[in-house]
Design an enzyme around this catalytic site. Structure first.
Site, PDB file in Angstrom:
ATOM      1  N   ASP A 105     -10.185 -16.253 -15.591  1.00  0.00           N
ATOM      2  CA  ASP A 105     -10.951 -16.637 -14.595  1.00  0.00           C
ATOM      3  C   ASP A 105     -12.106 -17.842 -15.039  1.00  0.00           C
ATOM      4  O   ASP A 105     -12.454 -17.408 -15.947  1.00  0.00           O
ATOM      5  CB  ASP A 105     -11.503 -15.414 -13.980  1.00  0.00           C
ATOM      6  CG  ASP A 105     -12.216 -15.721 -12.486  1.00  0.00           C
ATOM      7  OD1 ASP A 105     -11.414 -15.993 -11.598  1.00  0.00           O
ATOM      8  OD2 ASP A 105     -13.410 -15.814 -12.133  1.00  0.00           O
ATOM      9  N   ASP A 115      -1.793  -1.188  -3.727  1.00  0.00           N
ATOM     10  CA  ASP A 115      -2.176  -0.754  -4.906  1.00  0.00           C
ATOM     11  C   ASP A 115      -1.026  -0.583  -6.194  1.00  0.00           C
ATOM     12  O   ASP A 115       0.062  -1.396  -5.849  1.00  0.00           O
ATOM     13  CB  ASP A 115      -2.391   1.011  -4.792  1.00  0.00           C
ATOM     14  CG  ASP A 115      -1.356   1.574  -3.927  1.00  0.00           C
ATOM     15  OD1 ASP A 115      -0.144   1.167  -4.155  1.00  0.00           O
ATOM     16  OD2 ASP A 115      -1.873   2.253  -2.840  1.00  0.00           O
ATOM     17  N   ASP A 141      -5.560 -10.234 -15.067  1.00  0.00           N
ATOM     18  CA  ASP A 141      -6.632 -11.271 -14.765  1.00  0.00           C
ATOM     19  C   ASP A 141      -7.867 -10.859 -15.508  1.00  0.00           C
ATOM     20  O   ASP A 141      -8.150  -9.675 -15.710  1.00  0.00           O
ATOM     21  CB  ASP A 141      -6.908 -11.226 -13.149  1.00  0.00           C
ATOM     22  CG  ASP A 141      -7.384 -12.384 -12.590  1.00  0.00           C
ATOM     23  OD1 ASP A 141      -8.336 -13.106 -13.281  1.00  0.00           O
ATOM     24  OD2 ASP A 141      -6.895 -12.933 -11.590  1.00  0.00           O
ATOM     25  N   ASP A 181       0.697  -1.158  -0.043  1.00  0.00           N
ATOM     26  CA  ASP A 181      -0.077   0.024  -0.049  1.00  0.00           C
ATOM     27  C   ASP A 181       0.799   1.478   0.008  1.00  0.00           C
ATOM     28  O   ASP A 181       1.860   1.288   0.814  1.00  0.00           O
ATOM     29  CB  ASP A 181      -0.828  -0.049   1.360  1.00  0.00           C
ATOM     30  CG  ASP A 181      -1.799   1.219   1.467  1.00  0.00           C
ATOM     31  OD1 ASP A 181      -2.062   1.917   0.358  1.00  0.00           O
ATOM     32  OD2 ASP A 181      -2.308   1.224   2.407  1.00  0.00           O
ATOM     33  N   HIS A 185      -4.831 -17.442  -4.357  1.00  0.00           N
ATOM     34  CA  HIS A 185      -5.303 -16.717  -3.428  1.00  0.00           C
ATOM     35  C   HIS A 185      -6.870 -17.499  -3.117  1.00  0.00           C
ATOM     36  O   HIS A 185      -7.594 -16.796  -2.292  1.00  0.00           O
ATOM     37  CB  HIS A 185      -5.649 -15.334  -4.081  1.00  0.00           C
ATOM     38  CG  HIS A 185      -6.481 -15.568  -5.290  1.00  0.00           C
ATOM     39  ND1 HIS A 185      -6.166 -16.078  -6.454  1.00  0.00           N
ATOM     40  CD2 HIS A 185      -7.884 -14.825  -5.529  1.00  0.00           C
ATOM     41  CE1 HIS A 185      -7.169 -15.925  -7.694  1.00  0.00           C
ATOM     42  NE2 HIS A 185      -8.056 -15.341  -6.798  1.00  0.00           N
ATOM     43  N   ASP A 186      -6.935 -18.616  -3.556  1.00  0.00           N
ATOM     44  CA  ASP A 186      -8.103 -19.310  -3.391  1.00  0.00           C
ATOM     45  C   ASP A 186      -7.674 -20.663  -2.317  1.00  0.00           C
ATOM     46  O   ASP A 186      -8.681 -21.380  -2.064  1.00  0.00           O
ATOM     47  CB  ASP A 186      -8.860 -19.828  -4.716  1.00  0.00           C
ATOM     48  CG  ASP A 186      -9.238 -18.587  -5.371  1.00  0.00           C
ATOM     49  OD1 ASP A 186      -9.855 -17.829  -4.724  1.00  0.00           O
ATOM     50  OD2 ASP A 186      -9.193 -18.870  -6.764  1.00  0.00           O
ATOM     51  N   ASN A 196      -0.912   4.572  -0.237  1.00  0.00           N
ATOM     52  CA  ASN A 196      -1.292   5.794   0.230  1.00  0.00           C
ATOM     53  C   ASN A 196      -2.169   5.631   1.496  1.00  0.00           C
ATOM     54  O   ASN A 196      -3.039   6.340   1.951  1.00  0.00           O
ATOM     55  CB  ASN A 196      -2.676   6.327  -0.893  1.00  0.00           C
ATOM     56  CG  ASN A 196      -3.413   5.058  -0.992  1.00  0.00           C
ATOM     57  OD1 ASN A 196      -3.496   4.295  -0.408  1.00  0.00           O
ATOM     58  ND2 ASN A 196      -4.267   4.948  -2.200  1.00  0.00           N
ATOM     59  N   GLU A 202      -7.536 -20.687 -15.911  1.00  0.00           N
ATOM     60  CA  GLU A 202      -8.229 -21.129 -14.748  1.00  0.00           C
ATOM     61  C   GLU A 202      -8.865 -22.266 -14.783  1.00  0.00           C
ATOM     62  O   GLU A 202     -10.070 -22.330 -15.038  1.00  0.00           O
ATOM     63  CB  GLU A 202      -8.565 -20.050 -13.705  1.00  0.00           C
ATOM     64  CG  GLU A 202      -8.847 -20.804 -12.459  1.00  0.00           C
ATOM     65  CD  GLU A 202      -9.788 -20.243 -11.346  1.00  0.00           C
ATOM     66  OE1 GLU A 202      -9.555 -20.101 -10.134  1.00  0.00           O
ATOM     67  OE2 GLU A 202     -10.596 -19.546 -11.885  1.00  0.00           O
TER      68      GLU A 202
HETATM   69  C1  NOJ Z   1     -11.814 -17.884  -9.238  1.00  0.00           C
HETATM   70  C2  NOJ Z   1     -11.076 -16.727  -8.553  1.00  0.00           C
HETATM   71  O1  NOJ Z   1      -9.788 -17.014  -8.393  1.00  0.00           O
HETATM   72  C3  NOJ Z   1     -11.907 -16.688  -7.200  1.00  0.00           C
HETATM   73  O2  NOJ Z   1     -10.985 -15.693  -6.407  1.00  0.00           O
HETATM   74  C4  NOJ Z   1     -13.033 -15.734  -7.539  1.00  0.00           C
HETATM   75  O3  NOJ Z   1     -13.930 -15.877  -6.283  1.00  0.00           O
HETATM   76  C5  NOJ Z   1     -14.040 -16.784  -8.377  1.00  0.00           C
HETATM   77  N1  NOJ Z   1     -13.226 -17.269  -9.455  1.00  0.00           N
HETATM   78  C6  NOJ Z   1     -15.140 -16.208  -9.050  1.00  0.00           C
HETATM   79  O4  NOJ Z   1     -14.590 -15.050  -9.960  1.00  0.00           O
END
Ligand code: NOJ
Length: 528
Positions: free
Chosen positions: A200, A29, A98, A21, A324-325, A23, A263
């Site tokens: 995605d 950011d 993305d 970050d 991140h999932d 700011n 993905e």
């Molecule tokens: C996959 C993404 O990686 C995830 O973070 C998101 O919640 C879902 N697709 C919906 O876009």
């Protein structure tokens, strides 16, 4: 060998809210990413993939896009974006954005139009259906984030479909206008210098034309997330998705040297179909096989060999350890095994994708209920679906908030940050960060590691041994996945071997044909 940059290169995922970050609003950011480019260059990666930065109501932290050709003010503006692209390229790196084509935000002007009346010209841009005869949803499809995948829209008397949140209505990719409009979005960003896209949920783009019910999943257990109740036989992975992806690929190929990454969470036999007919689909269908994998040598070697065997001729492999999932790798397998996982990722055949902070050994951070941000956890609390633990701020130094922000971070910083941070690990010749730099250096300086063939040599006694070979160069990787010391005896034709690197970052104890591995140690050797 005439390899493309995305075949030789190493990808690094930045979750922009959590990187840096500048700011003081507690959210990372674009300028923050720019300020940290020297770090990424020193680490040795080649390409940065940034999770969505487009204008968004942030119901799903940017995966709900309300304008595909803009920048959300929380991340910056076009001036900061253009400066970032220029600097990324000046540092010899590539930038992958993305791209979220399966669904928009329900605040996107297209959806506002589409939902305004049944005869709006954009009505068919989304998936609208009449209620079932009993007035309920048109079929049994569920939302990934729990509940029905259908939301009733009172004013027009129909349901719309959303594979994720109800704030994320699915676009109708069978509609040629949608396809054309989205192709122009790709062109817009490539003209601005973007080197490719991570798409995605690409396997969701087309749904069954007859909207048949998904069958029940016999493996569902109470306590599982609700999306596990059904097998997505009709709501995803339909044959008609492949021409749509080929269309995206043709657009990406209008510009030189770009990459299309998809993905895809599917079993290997389905996954590899996403290379497309004549390799005209995704250049890299993300391979998540290591994410669900346990730590047994035999299981890993089977995963690797099954994947290698399933690849279509000319299809380039790739490997992903985290994103991140998913819970972080160090938490999934235990921090003591994390260096071995790093060695595996960076020595397998195919493009590796790293997740920010894994090079520090960052672990999942427990998030108190009141600090929860993930909409999935809010919808299905307490069963362990939250993705917040793996999205906590990058740990840069020992100053307050790990140097991530001068404000209040949007998610708590890991309590271990005073020891586990870039500044501290950078100065430590035996740290996880140093190990990752050395592994990347080694990969770069050994064509056998970057481009060579793969062969499992042994998976006995929880020691995984494989050979990477190109022309005269032979590199052997020996990973001790057991919980004790082990000795691996080199086969005769490999007995003249020199150790290049140990996960311990000291001089491995070796002489003669025996490779002695300490507990949790991996060793890379060059066969002479
Ligand atoms: C996959 C993404 O990686 C995830 O973070 C998101 O919640 C879902 N697709 C919906 O876009």
């Amino acid at each position: 060998m005439n390899a493309k940059w995305w075949q030789r290169g190493i990808f690094y995922q930045v979750y922009p809210r959590s990187f840096q970050d500048t700011n003081g609003n507690g959210i990372g950011d674009l300028e923050g990413i720019r300020e940290r480019l020297d770090y990424l260059v020193k680490l040795g990666i080649d390409a940065i993939w940034i999770s969505p930065i487009y204008p968004s109501p942030m119901a799903d932290h940017g995966y709900d896009v309300s304008d595909y050709c803009g920048i959300d003010p929380v991340f910056g503006d076009f001036e900061t974006f253009d400066r970032l692209v220029e600097d990324i390229h000046a540092h010899g790196l590539k930038l992958v954005l993305d791209f979220v084509p399966n669904h928009t935000s329900n605040q996107h002007p297209w959806f506002l139009e589409s939902s305004s009346s049944r005869d709006n010209p954009k009505r068919d841009w989304y998936i609208w259906r009449d209620p079932a005869p009993d007035g309920g949803p048109p079929n049994n499809w569920v939302s990934y984030f729990s509940g029905s995948g259908w939301e009733f829209h009172e004013p027009t008397g129909q349901y719309y479909y959303h594979a994720y949140l109800k704030e994320q209505p699915d676009l109708n990719w069978r509609n040629p206008e949608v396809r054309e409009e989205m192709h122009n979005v790709l062109r817009f960003w490539m003209k601005r210098g973007v080197d490719g896209f991570r798409v995605d949920v690409i396997w969701h783009l087309i749904k069954d034309a007859l909207f048949r019910d998904d069958p029940p999943n016999p493996d569902y257990k109470p306590g599982d997330p609700e999306n596990n109740r059904l097998i997505q036989a009709y709501s995803a992975d339909q044959p008609e998705v492949h021409p749509v992806i080929a269309g995206l690929r043709r657009v990406v190929d209008e510009y030189p040297d770009r990459v299309l990454i998809g993905e895809i969470y599917l079993p290997v036999s389905r996954l590899v179909t996403y290379y497309g007919e004549d390799l005209g689909g995704a250049n890299l269908p993300f391979n998540f096989q290591l994410i669900g994998a346990g730590g047994h040598a035999k299981d890993l070697s089977k995963i690797i060999m099954d994947y290698e065997a399933a690849l279509p001729p000319g299809g380039w492999p790739n490997w992903v350890l985290g994103n991140h999932d998913q819970p972080r790798i160090a938490s999934r397998i235990g921090p003591e095994f994390a260096p071995l996982a790093g060695m595996l990722l960076l020595t397998l055949r195919g493009t590796p994708t790293m997740y920010y902070g894994d090079e520090l050994g960052m672990e999942d951070v427990p998030i108190p209920k009141r600090a929860t941000q993930d909409p999935w956890e809010i919808n299905e609390p307490g069963i362990g679906v939250s993705r917040d633990p793996e999205r906590t701020p990058m740990q840069w130094d020992a100053s307050p908030n790990a140097g991530f922000t001068t404000g209040t971070p949007w998610l708590p910083v890991s309590p271990d940050y005073a020891q586990r941070n870039v500044a501290t690990l950078d100065a430590d010749p035996r740290s996880m960060l140093t190990l990752h730099r050395r592994l990347i250096e080694l990969r770069r300086s050994h064509p056998a590691l970057e481009m060579g063939s793969y062969r499992t040599v042994s998976d006995e006694d929880e020691v995984l041994v494989y050979l990477r070979e190109l022309d005269e160069q032979r590199v052997l990787v020996v990973l001790n996945l057991s919980r004790e010391a082990r000795t691996f005896t080199l086969p005769e034709e490999m007995s003249a071997a020199r150790a290049l690197l140990s996960t311990r970052l000291d001089d491995p104890d070796r002489s003669g044909p025996e490779v002695r591995l300490r507990v949790h140690e991996g060793i890379i050797l060059e066969i002479e």
